[in-house]
Design an enzyme around this catalytic site. Structure first.
Site, PDB file in Angstrom:
ATOM      1  N   GLU A  76       0.816  -1.204   0.000  1.00  0.00           N
ATOM      2  CA  GLU A  76       0.000   0.000   0.000  1.00  0.00           C
ATOM      3  C   GLU A  76       0.859   1.269   0.000  1.00  0.00           C
ATOM      4  O   GLU A  76       0.588   2.199  -0.727  1.00  0.00           O
ATOM      5  CB  GLU A  76      -0.925  -0.026   1.224  1.00  0.00           C
ATOM      6  N   ASP A  77       1.900   1.276   0.800  1.00  0.00           N
ATOM      7  CA  ASP A  77       2.594   2.537   1.053  1.00  0.00           C
ATOM      8  C   ASP A  77       3.972   2.680   0.405  1.00  0.00           C
ATOM      9  O   ASP A  77       4.619   3.703   0.586  1.00  0.00           O
ATOM     10  CB  ASP A  77       2.772   2.740   2.573  1.00  0.00           C
TER      11      ASP A  77
END
Ligand code: MN
Length: 718
Positions: A76-77
């Site tokens: 996600e990051d």
């Protein structure tokens, strides 16, 4: 921050087959991927996945779970991709990380219906592999521990609420008691810091007063058991502020009435000793009636096993004693993670499926038409208080407290629920709305002619029953709308001298972006689309004014694009009313949305709405024909209602100020206040407060009761 070798050491301490290389590889991969990203606290971002992995080592989870924890935010990051993770760590880890990532993604959208959808996906994801949920819970726990670093109060609050409503109940459902307690208490300190600190202050007061009391009781119990040949380990454990608060709210009692702020946990070697210890304790002390629970012969839904009893113990103090084996204690604290330890050799995907409650959730999931219904249904089911009832054949059916024979019928089988007409509890016929008690034997009487009644929705408490009834009611409503819509269109088309053919309507379908003619009928019947709009969509020449045609089509298109919303409800938030009759809220009991209510028909005045426990209702006991069943229509409740409280405050400077501050902090508005009695020590007051619903009022009452300036608080009744 935990160092790399420490993490590996911790895992190897309980799992000598742990994949050391893979854990090291994941550590380095995540460290590099997060680079110099920072958390709100200013710490390097990598400290977060590392802490999450650390939490999971306390639950002795397998290497794949630990690796998943390290990697859980990389997709996600960071720049990392699922493919990379798959290549480096294999399919199983890739799938686990993917599961956690999906949940994180949905979590970012915080509006209400998304939360529902979120929850639905969560259930689906973890039914695949329960380790997704374990990582998710550890992730949430660390985020809650560091919640105070987040600057925006609204954001903190919404995370705390979500934790309270979704993650803590989930932790409880899989038996992770310690995790649940910590999540709840962290959320509580964000949501209601004043209540928490006043409870803490009162616990501290008790503790200072009693000082070495706990140690003395532990010693006395230990000696007593040892003298009678049972070796036991005993701990005195304070309950958390939140669990005390919940008890005050739910049982509607004051802090002083919450007996047993400390529970005495007694661990013995085997089940025989458990019952032996119980016998010894019951012989030595007076038993508090109604407090004995045997969760060994009937374990809780999450697998929890223990005996609970209440006695007037040493020092004539009421205490709660929990007795269980060490194995049972392991499960009580670690829940599903304890089972996991036994299963870790195999990658057992069915682990999640052992849980009956998860099957039930999936069941509801299939029944519920929209995610909001689903959230509503499951939230209700999350609360652990259960009653156990028996079928005539002796099978145990576990139901949430407050369940009725209809819930019971649906729990046995949905076909039995759909066709139930009556019930016998312990051999006696009872109304279907009767609340079942622990140990009741329930026999359901069915009739093929019966169909689910909308009225049942007012009293059922299980999600399964509610979902079935709603679906049935919605289906019937839709049938009615369909017929009505068809009749409307026939008339409008005839008026315009067109023929109502399927072909003509099919053209309209594309314009309104609908998939079937029945859908179109239903929309017209419910008033979402008018008959004229349909005619004009099919025959654009109908209206003289050409400019408006364009608008109609545009309107039709926008209808198609627009998200479905709930149909607008009429102003009165009450279901079951006789149309056209006037409605009054009784002044004696000031019913609020959320209270169980009934209507009393009075000549020339319409219907008076009373709370079901209003004393005034006794006057009407002999005239059942004047009673009508009513229920709040929660979706239509918008304005404020007045509630009346009887309050006694200590006659001290600042008491009244504290009273009004506490009410205001909980968004209540005092609209009227009357002193009804006064002594040198106390004031008696009648206070009218404007609130939205009974939940808000319950909060206010509990907050008042937690304050030492306020002696008693009750709702005015009759
Ligand atoms: Mn995270």
């Amino acid at each position: 921050m935990i160092r790399q070798f420490e993490l590996v050491e911790r895992v190897k301490a309980y799992d000598k087959f742990a994949d050391e290389d893979a854990i090291n590889k994941a550590y380095v991969f995540a460290l590099k991927a997060h680079g110099n990203q920072k958390r709100a606290s200013g710490d390097p971002y990598f400290s977060h996945p590392l802490e999450v992995a650390g939490i999971l080592t306390q639950y002795k989870l397998d290497s794949k779970s630990i690796i998943t924890a390290l990697l859980h935010d990389t997709i996600e990051d960071t720049e990392a991709t699922t493919e990379e993770v798959r290549e480096l760590f294999g399919d199983e880890v890739a799938q686990l990380v993917d599961g956690v990532t999906k949940l994180a993604r949905i979590e970012l959208q915080s509006d209400h219906s998304d939360q529902a959808e979120n929850f639905r996906k969560l259930v689906l994801a973890m039914s695949e592999d329960i380790r997704v949920l374990l990582v998710k819970l550890a992730d949430r726990l660390h985020n809650m521990r560091t919640l105070h670093y987040i600057k925006k109060p609204e954001k903190r609050r919404s995370i705390a609420l979500e934790t309270m409503e979704i993650y803590a109940p989930l932790a409880e459902r899989i038996g992770m008691q310690e995790m649940k307690n910590e999540l709840e208490d962290l959320a509580f300190s964000e949501i209601n810091p004043e209540a928490r600190s006043s409870i803490l202050a009162r616990i501290k007061f008790l503790r200072d007063e009693g000082k070495d009391n706990v140690a003395a009781i532990v010693d006395e119990l230990k000696d007593l058991l040892a003298k009678n040949g049972v070796a036991a380990e005993i701990f005195g454990r304070e309950k958390t502020p939140y669990s005390i608060w919940r008890k005050m709210q739910k049982k509607n009692i004051s802090f002083e009435q919450v007996a047993d702020v400390i529970a005495f946990r007694t661990l013995v070697d085997n089940v025989g000793d458990v019952y032996k210890a119980l016998g010894i304790i019951h012989q030595a002390y007076h038993v508090v009636p109604g407090r004995f629970r045997d969760y060994i012969s009937t374990p809780k839904g999450n697998g929890y096993q223990s005996l609970h009893t209440g006695v007037i113990g040493p020092d004539r103090q009421r205490i709660e004693v929990q007795i269980r084996t060490r194995d049972m204690n392991q499960i009580a604290e670690l829940g599903v993670a304890a089972h996991w330890q036994y299963k870790q050799s195999v990658s057992d995907k069915s682990a999640g499926r052992d849980f009956q409650w998860m099957r039930e959730l999936l069941d509801i999931l299939e029944q519920a038409a929209n995610p909001d219904d689903f959230l509503e249904n499951t939230k209700l089911e999350m609360f652990p208080d259960q009653v156990f009832c028996f079928t005539p054949a002796g099978d145990v059916i576990a139901l949430p407290a407050g369940a009725t024979p209809v819930d019971f019928a649906y729990a046995v089988h949905s076909a039995i629920g759909d066709t139930c007409v009556g019930a016998k509890v312990n051999g006696r016929s009872v109304p279907l709305r009767t609340e079942l008690a622990n140990g009741d034997q329930v026999e359901i009487i069915t009739s093929k002619a019966q169909t689910p009644s909308p009225v049942w929705e007012n009293f059922v408490v299980t999600g399964r029953a509610r979902a079935r009834i709603r679906r049935f009611v919605r289906q019937r409503e839709r049938d009615e709308y369909k017929n009505l819509g068809k009749a409307i269109l026939e008339r409008v088309f005839r008026d315009e001298q067109y023929e109502l053919t399927d072909k003509a309507l099919k053209e309209a379908l594309t314009l309104f972006t609908m998939s079937s003619i029945d859908d179109l009928f239903a929309e017209v019947g419910s008033g979402e689309i008018t008959g004229r709009q349909v005619v004009e969509a099919v025959y654009p020449g109908t209206k003289k004014d050409k400019r408006k045609n364009g608008k109609v089509i545009e309107f039709a298109r926008s209808l198609g694009r627009r998200k479905k919303t709930e149909p607008v409800k009429p102003g009165i938030p009450i279901k079951g009313m006789i149309p056209g009759m006037a409605l009054h809220f009784a002044g004696c009991c000031t019913p609020l949305p959320g209270d169980r209510i009934v209507g009393i028909i009075s000549k020339g005045r319409g219907v008076n709405v009373h709370a079901i426990d209003c004393e005034t209702l006794e006057e009407f006991a002999d005239t059942p024909e004047r009673w009508i069943d009513l229920a709040w229509d929660e979706s239509a409740v918008d304005d404020v209602h007045t509630a009346r409280l009887d309050v006694t405050v200590t006659n001290e400077p600042g008491s009244l100020g504290e009273l009004s501050t506490l009410i205001a902090r909980n968004d209540g508005n005092i609209s009227n206040l009357k002193v009804t009695g006064r002594t040198s020590e106390f004031f008696d007051l009648k206070i009218d407060i404007q609130v939205r619903d009974v939940r808000q009022l319950t909060n206010i009452i509990a907050a008042l009761r937690a304050s030492s300036a306020i002696n008693s608080v009750e709702r005015a009744r009759g």
